[in-house]
Design a protein around this motif. Structure first.
Motif, PDB file in Angstrom:
ATOM      1  N   CYS A  35       4.671   6.672 -10.753  1.00 30.65           N
ATOM      2  CA  CYS A  35       4.169   5.737  -9.753  1.00 30.65           C
ATOM      3  C   CYS A  35       2.853   5.140 -10.227  1.00 30.65           C
ATOM      4  O   CYS A  35       1.935   5.859 -10.613  1.00 30.65           O
ATOM      5  CB  CYS A  35       3.976   6.463  -8.425  1.00 30.65           C
ATOM      6  SG  CYS A  35       3.278   5.410  -7.149  1.00 30.65           S
ATOM      7  N   CYS A  38       0.070   6.056  -7.048  1.00 30.97           N
ATOM      8  CA  CYS A  38      -0.499   7.397  -6.887  1.00 30.97           C
ATOM      9  C   CYS A  38      -0.529   8.157  -8.210  1.00 30.97           C
ATOM     10  O   CYS A  38      -1.097   9.242  -8.298  1.00 30.97           O
ATOM     11  CB  CYS A  38       0.238   8.190  -5.808  1.00 30.97           C
ATOM     12  SG  CYS A  38       1.871   8.760  -6.292  1.00 30.97           S
ATOM     13  N   CYS A  49       8.567   5.495  -4.846  1.00 36.22           N
ATOM     14  CA  CYS A  49       7.906   6.775  -5.089  1.00 36.22           C
ATOM     15  C   CYS A  49       8.122   7.720  -3.904  1.00 36.22           C
ATOM     16  O   CYS A  49       7.830   7.355  -2.767  1.00 36.22           O
ATOM     17  CB  CYS A  49       6.402   6.544  -5.294  1.00 36.22           C
ATOM     18  SG  CYS A  49       5.455   8.080  -5.357  1.00 36.22           S
ATOM     19  N   HIS A  51       6.435  10.204  -3.171  1.00 33.12           N
ATOM     20  CA  HIS A  51       5.150  10.723  -2.694  1.00 33.12           C
ATOM     21  C   HIS A  51       4.444   9.707  -1.801  1.00 33.12           C
ATOM     22  O   HIS A  51       4.027  10.023  -0.693  1.00 33.12           O
ATOM     23  CB  HIS A  51       4.255  11.106  -3.874  1.00 33.12           C
ATOM     24  CG  HIS A  51       4.916  12.080  -4.806  1.00 33.12           C
ATOM     25  ND1 HIS A  51       5.178  13.380  -4.432  1.00 33.12           N
ATOM     26  CD2 HIS A  51       5.408  11.938  -6.067  1.00 33.12           C
ATOM     27  CE1 HIS A  51       5.800  14.001  -5.436  1.00 33.12           C
ATOM     28  NE2 HIS A  51       5.953  13.145  -6.422  1.00 33.12           N
ATOM     29  N   CYS A  52       4.300   8.467  -2.284  1.00 30.33           N
ATOM     30  CA  CYS A  52       3.518   7.480  -1.511  1.00 30.33           C
ATOM     31  C   CYS A  52       4.341   6.266  -1.097  1.00 30.33           C
ATOM     32  O   CYS A  52       3.825   5.365  -0.450  1.00 30.33           O
ATOM     33  CB  CYS A  52       2.292   7.047  -2.296  1.00 30.33           C
ATOM     34  SG  CYS A  52       2.669   5.916  -3.651  1.00 30.33           S
TER      35      CYS A  52
END
Ligand SMILES: [Zn+2]
Lengths: 141, 394
Positions: A35, A38, A49, A51-52
């Protein structure tokens, strides 16, 4: 077990966004997305992503080094397509970059495998269109 | 969430014997289980206003009948306002109970019938069953091409669990022995022949370190339960079984993406469920723990806090989980003995928890059982569900 005809191996049901992973594997490279927002790499390929949620992603090459998180040697009642392969080793490998993937360990000594054993990626063709990333113990390389 | 405590109750359960019944149509297992549950509740069938048929996997054609209200018509239920499938594999007992509780709490339904049947024992061949499950809930891109299937999944989890906790092969095998002790007392169980650790460990290896006798056996079966609100439950039945606590986590789809395959989400799920119920593990009289393979029963018990991590093996080996032991665990014999009927494995444990609490468990009755814990999980152990049930609201 019956000696019926062994069906052909199931090939990866790839997605448009995983194509670069499989293309890289054909060239002998283990690549994952990272990503750009992040900074985290992740496996397996996603549309964004995990995660974010950013869609701003790049592909990066991994070292191919890792260790066995867990493994299991299949001896009996494998799926039909793998009946001729027993014994074969299914494993979860934890890569140096912290990512985990399911794979096979290619070894002549399955009885010597242990959790945390260092392994190195190798690439094996599967059918005409795919190359699968598998792993071999470093001390057998 | 916590205002759900004691708000709904299970008022009836039903179950047909589990095993290989080639001449028993799959729908018969569903219909007989549902009739039993309605009879057990002692209510007019037309009071049921919502039907939740759990998914069946042996036949997609049969499953589409379920989706399209076949059970409602076959039973002649006249008051049903909705028929909606809930399906999350082995966790369907928990997710359907959550769904029923939500529908009832929201005023959308008053009396919900949940019913399951499947025909994995005789509706498919042994190899077809293996191949079916080699694709069911396993990533077709990232795991299936490597020969991943349920025995290797259980093998991977057991290998790492033994590595981290020092648990022995004998202790893992003892789970099978413990569950079998209970199955010997369960007329609905498929396998009731006594067994020993030695016998389990001398069976052939499926996928290391897993032995054949440590694997569930696919079976035909059916089960059902009925949920209503606490007020109606008290009016209608002598012993309502209240939902006191509920907690859960979905942790992964691919096993390789689970951050800790020796724990899963049971700790968080249990914290929620016990917190909501206001109870602790020492209050629990009977634990119905999902057991498709021994290691999952061990992990769930430890993560819920019934003993320290790595200690469950000794409990199973020393008989502390057996009939007469201090912590009766998986008292119908579980999927390792009662048989694995797809989503029905978890359903059977829910039915057993209710039977134990109502004092209907026959020879395996845990005397004076007031509080039970139920766990379930689906697919490649993608989720962890913990429910606490009881005959009183503490
Ligand atoms: Zn990101």
């Amino acid at each position: 077990m019956e000696t019926a005809k062994i069906p052909s191996k199931p090939l990866p049901q790839a997605t448009p966004w995983s194509a670069p992973f499989w293309e890289a594997a054909k060239r002998g490279e283990l690549k994952v997305q990272r990503c750009l927002d992040c900074g985290k790499p992740f496996f397996y390929p996603r549309i964004a992503c995990p995660h974010c949620f950013s869609e701003d992603l790049e592909w990066v090459k991994l070292s191919g080094r890792g260790k066995i998180y867990s493994f299991s040697v299949v001896f009996n009642y494998a799926p039909s397509a793998f009946a001729d392969d027993v014994p074969y080793v299914v494993a979860i490998v934890e890569l140096e970059e912290g990512l985990r993937m399911l794979t096979n360990i290619v070894t002549d000594k399955p009885e010597s495998l242990r959790c945390e054993m260092p392994v190195q990626v190798i690439f094996e063709p599967a059918g005409e269109d795919f190359v699968l990333p598998k792993f071999r113990p470093v001390d057998e390389a | 969430m916590s205002d759900l405590k004691g708000k709904v109750a299970i008022i009836g359960v039903g179950e047909v014997p589990t095993g290989k019944f080639p001449d028993r149509p799959c729908v018969e297992s569903a219909l007989r289980s549902a009739r039993q549950a309605i009879g057990d509740a002692g209510i007019d069938k037309d009071l049921i206003d919502f039907l939740i048929p759990i998914g069946a996997v042996y036949s997609s054609a049969y499953n589409s009948d379920l989706v399209c209200s076949r059970i409602v018509e076959e039973l002649g239920l006249k008051g049903v306002r909705g028929n909606a499938q809930v399906f999350s594999g082995g966790a369907s007992c928990s997710t359907s109970l959550k769904t029923a509780a939500g529908l009832i709490s929201a005023g959308i339904a008053r009396v919900v019938l949940v019913v399951h049947s499947d025909k994995l024992g005789t509706g498919v061949s042994t190899q077809e069953g293996i191949d079916l499950f080699a694709l069911a809930g396993i990533s077709k891109e990232w795991e299936v091409p490597f020969g991943q299937h349920y025995s290797s999944i259980a093998g991977l989890v057991t290998t790492r669990y033994m590595f981290e906790t020092g648990t022995t092969e004998e202790q893992v095998a003892a789970v099978v022995v413990s569950n079998r002790k209970w199955a010997e007392l369960n007329p609905n169980a498929m396998i009731r022949k006594p067994t020993t650790v030695e016998e389990v460990l001398s069976s052939k290896v499926l996928s290391t370190p897993l032995h054949a006798r440590e694997s569930n056996v696919l079976a035909d079966g059916g089960s059902a339960f009925i949920v209503t609100d606490a007020e109606r439950a008290r009016e209608w039945v002598e012993k309502p079984v209240y939902l006191l606590g509920d907690g859960s986590r979905v942790t992964h789809f691919c096993l390789s993406q689970e951050k800790d395959i020796t724990r899963f989400g049971y700790r968080e799920a249990a914290r929620e469920a016990f917190g909501m119920a206001g109870l602790s593990t020492s209050d629990i009289d009977v634990a119905e723990v999902y057991d498709s393979y021994p290691v999952f029963e061990m992990i769930a018990l430890e993560e819920m806090g019934f003993m320290e991590r790595g200690e469950s093996g000794a409990w199973f080996l020393e008989g502390r989980t057996w009939p007469g032991g201090e912590l009766p665990v998986t008292t119908n014999g579980g999927m390792l003995s009662q048989g694995h009927t797809g989503a029905g494995g978890g359903m059977a444990l829910l039915v057993e928890a209710v039977r134990q609490l109502k004092g209907q468990a026959g020879e395996r009755q845990v005397q004076g059982a007031r509080f039970a814990v139920l766990t379930s999980t689906g697919g490649a152990y993608v989720d962890a569900h913990v429910e606490i049930l009881g005959t009183e609201v503490p």
